[in-house]
Motif scaffolding. Structure first.
Motif, mmCIF file in Angstrom:
data_model
loop_
_atom_site.group_PDB
_atom_site.id
_atom_site.type_symbol
_atom_site.label_atom_id
_atom_site.label_comp_id
_atom_site.label_asym_id
_atom_site.label_seq_id
_atom_site.Cartn_x
_atom_site.Cartn_y
_atom_site.Cartn_z
ATOM 1 N N HIS A 171 0.818 -1.217 0.000
ATOM 2 C CA HIS A 171 0.000 0.000 0.000
ATOM 3 C C HIS A 171 0.852 1.268 0.000
ATOM 4 O O HIS A 171 0.299 2.370 0.034
ATOM 5 N N ASP A 172 2.165 1.106 -0.057
ATOM 6 C CA ASP A 172 3.080 2.246 0.007
ATOM 7 C C ASP A 172 3.817 2.372 -1.321
ATOM 8 O O ASP A 172 4.702 1.567 -1.625
ATOM 9 N N PRO A 173 3.481 3.374 -2.134
ATOM 10 C CA PRO A 173 4.120 3.501 -3.452
ATOM 11 C C PRO A 173 5.643 3.580 -3.386
ATOM 12 O O PRO A 173 6.327 3.049 -4.260
ATOM 13 N N ALA A 174 6.182 4.210 -2.356
ATOM 14 C CA ALA A 174 7.637 4.357 -2.259
ATOM 15 C C ALA A 174 8.311 3.005 -2.056
ATOM 16 O O ALA A 174 9.365 2.722 -2.646
ATOM 17 N N VAL A 175 7.726 2.164 -1.213
ATOM 18 C CA VAL A 175 8.285 0.830 -0.972
ATOM 19 C C VAL A 175 8.228 -0.007 -2.241
ATOM 20 O O VAL A 175 9.189 -0.670 -2.621
ATOM 21 N N VAL A 176 7.076 0.014 -2.911
ATOM 22 C CA VAL A 176 6.900 -0.768 -4.135
ATOM 23 C C VAL A 176 7.890 -0.312 -5.205
ATOM 24 O O VAL A 176 8.551 -1.129 -5.859
ATOM 25 N N GLU A 177 8.019 1.010 -5.374
ATOM 26 C CA GLU A 177 8.945 1.527 -6.378
ATOM 27 C C GLU A 177 10.376 1.121 -6.063
ATOM 28 O O GLU A 177 11.131 0.699 -6.959
ATOM 29 N N GLU A 178 10.777 1.227 -4.808
ATOM 30 C CA GLU A 178 12.142 0.853 -4.430
ATOM 31 C C GLU A 178 12.436 -0.595 -4.800
ATOM 32 O O GLU A 178 13.502 -0.910 -5.353
ATOM 33 N N GLN A 179 11.507 -1.491 -4.530
ATOM 34 C CA GLN A 179 11.734 -2.906 -4.813
ATOM 35 C C GLN A 179 11.791 -3.186 -6.310
ATOM 36 O O GLN A 179 12.597 -3.999 -6.764
ATOM 37 N N PHE A 180 10.953 -2.527 -7.089
ATOM 38 C CA PHE A 180 11.023 -2.737 -8.529
ATOM 39 C C PHE A 180 12.346 -2.220 -9.101
ATOM 40 O O PHE A 180 12.898 -2.817 -10.038
ATOM 41 N N ARG A 181 12.870 -1.139 -8.533
ATOM 42 C CA ARG A 181 14.170 -0.661 -9.002
ATOM 43 C C ARG A 181 15.271 -1.662 -8.662
ATOM 44 O O ARG A 181 16.193 -1.892 -9.459
ATOM 45 N N VAL A 182 15.182 -2.282 -7.496
ATOM 46 C CA VAL A 182 16.153 -3.312 -7.128
ATOM 47 C C VAL A 182 16.030 -4.517 -8.053
ATOM 48 O O VAL A 182 17.024 -5.049 -8.558
ATOM 49 N N LEU A 183 14.803 -4.957 -8.299
ATOM 50 C CA LEU A 183 14.584 -6.127 -9.140
ATOM 51 C C LEU A 183 15.126 -5.919 -10.545
ATOM 52 O O LEU A 183 15.712 -6.829 -11.148
ATOM 53 N N GLY A 184 14.907 -4.732 -11.092
ATOM 54 C CA GLY A 184 15.312 -4.481 -12.465
ATOM 55 C C GLY A 184 16.805 -4.529 -12.674
ATOM 56 O O GLY A 184 17.280 -4.936 -13.733
ATOM 57 N N GLY A 185 17.583 -4.118 -11.663
ATOM 58 C CA GLY A 185 19.025 -4.043 -11.821
ATOM 59 C C GLY A 185 19.432 -2.757 -12.519
ATOM 60 O O GLY A 185 18.605 -2.004 -13.030
ATOM 61 N N ARG A 186 20.720 -2.524 -12.569
ATOM 62 C CA ARG A 186 21.214 -1.258 -13.124
ATOM 63 C C ARG A 186 21.118 -1.250 -14.651
ATOM 64 O O ARG A 186 21.137 -2.301 -15.296
ATOM 65 N N THR A 187 21.023 -0.076 -15.207
ATOM 66 C CA THR A 187 21.085 0.129 -16.654
ATOM 67 C C THR A 187 21.720 1.481 -16.900
ATOM 68 O O THR A 187 21.940 2.260 -15.969
ATOM 69 N N GLU A 188 22.042 1.771 -18.142
ATOM 70 C CA GLU A 188 22.639 3.064 -18.462
ATOM 71 C C GLU A 188 22.328 3.426 -19.898
ATOM 72 O O GLU A 188 21.818 2.604 -20.664
#
Length: 281
Positions: free
Chosen positions: A142-159
């Motif tokens: 229910h917390d957009p910030a938590v959900v967003e943080e985890q999706f950024r971790v899952l995706g991994g780095r890009t450039e």
């Protein structure tokens, strides 16, 4: 989209294309892959099965008695039976690939091959009921910030400007989708493939019993499926072909489906030769 009424749930499925190679896939939802395989020059018949518990399939208040991954696998077989499909290639992404690993172990006679996309069985680090990322998304759903943080971790780095812009689009869409899920959908925790395996060596022992041809497509920047997990499948699964994308992460099926489709077409052509030679590459 069609519906198949099964014990305990209605399961939605959709058929794409009409090619000779028949590919089935199941997941909570789908990006461009695997339906892209129904288009030229890939030219497959693709059947996508929306996993029970999600979307327009029935939502469930409690996990299936068989466990999510095995139940989803049985649902795939039910759809195949309903459509008169005896054997097929199964492909899945992430948790969808987990379904395929369970099918390969429990019903190898139904699979021509398994194509696993960023979905080799997880490293064992204790609790096998869920990956850490999935657990945090459920707890913070229910917390957009938590959900967003985890999706950024899952995706991994890009450039790169274009890749970074695409990643921002991916994350925005995934967060919005997650926050729009019903409470039943958002709480689904499918766990790791082969949850009875509590060590990496036990996972490897199960992988050694997989007796169908396997194509593993892995992103080396994946934030949930580690390079070690992908390498374990590459070295322990008999008849496994592995492709490692150094510059891709967990969202390759959404962000770069063409890269997957090209590898799948090559593999399917190789598979036809393997079958014509009586199981010899």
């Amino acid at each position: 989209m069609s519906v198949l009424r099964l014990t305990g749930a209605d399961v939605r499925y959709e058929r794409h294309g009409s090619g000779d190679d028949v590919v089935l896939s199941s997941a909570a939802g789908f990006d461009a892959y695997p339906a892209i395989l129904a288009r030229p020059p890939y030219d497959c018949t693709v059947v996508t099965v929306q996993a029970r518990g999600f979307g327009r399939s029935s939502h469930l208040a409690e996990p299936p008695a068989a466990g999510w991954l095995d139940q989803w696998g049985e649902d795939v077989l039910a759809v195949a039976d309903h459509l008169g499909i005896d054997t097929f290639v199964y492909t899945g992404v992430s948790h969808g690939a987990g379904i395929g690993w369970h099918l390969a172990r429990r019903h190898p006679e139904r699979l021509r091959a398994l194509i696993s996309v960023v979905g080799t069985p997880h490293d064992r680090t204790g609790d096998t009921s869920s990956s850490e990322g999935r657990r945090r998304i459920i707890e913070g759903r229910h917390d957009p910030a938590v959900v967003e943080e985890q999706f950024r971790v899952l995706g991994g780095r890009t450039e790169g400007e274009r890749r970074l812009a695409l990643r921002e689009e991916t994350v925005r869409a995934l967060v919005a989708h997650q926050l729009a899920l019903s409470e039943e959908e958002a709480a689904v925790n499918q766990g790791m493939p082969f949850p009875e395996a509590t060590t990496d060596e036990e996972v490897a022992g199960i992988l050694e019993t997989i007796d169908v041809p396997v194509l593993s497509l892995a992103g080396m920047r994946d934030g949930v499926i580690s390079p070690a997990s992908a390498l374990r499948a590459a070295t322990r699964v008999p008849h496994c072909k592995s492709v490692f994308f150094e510059d891709e992460g967990h969202f390759i099926a959404r962000e770069r489906p063409e890269r997957l489709a090209r590898e799948v077409r090559v593999f399917l052509d190789e598979l036809a030769g393997y079958e014509s030679k009586g199981g010899q590459w």
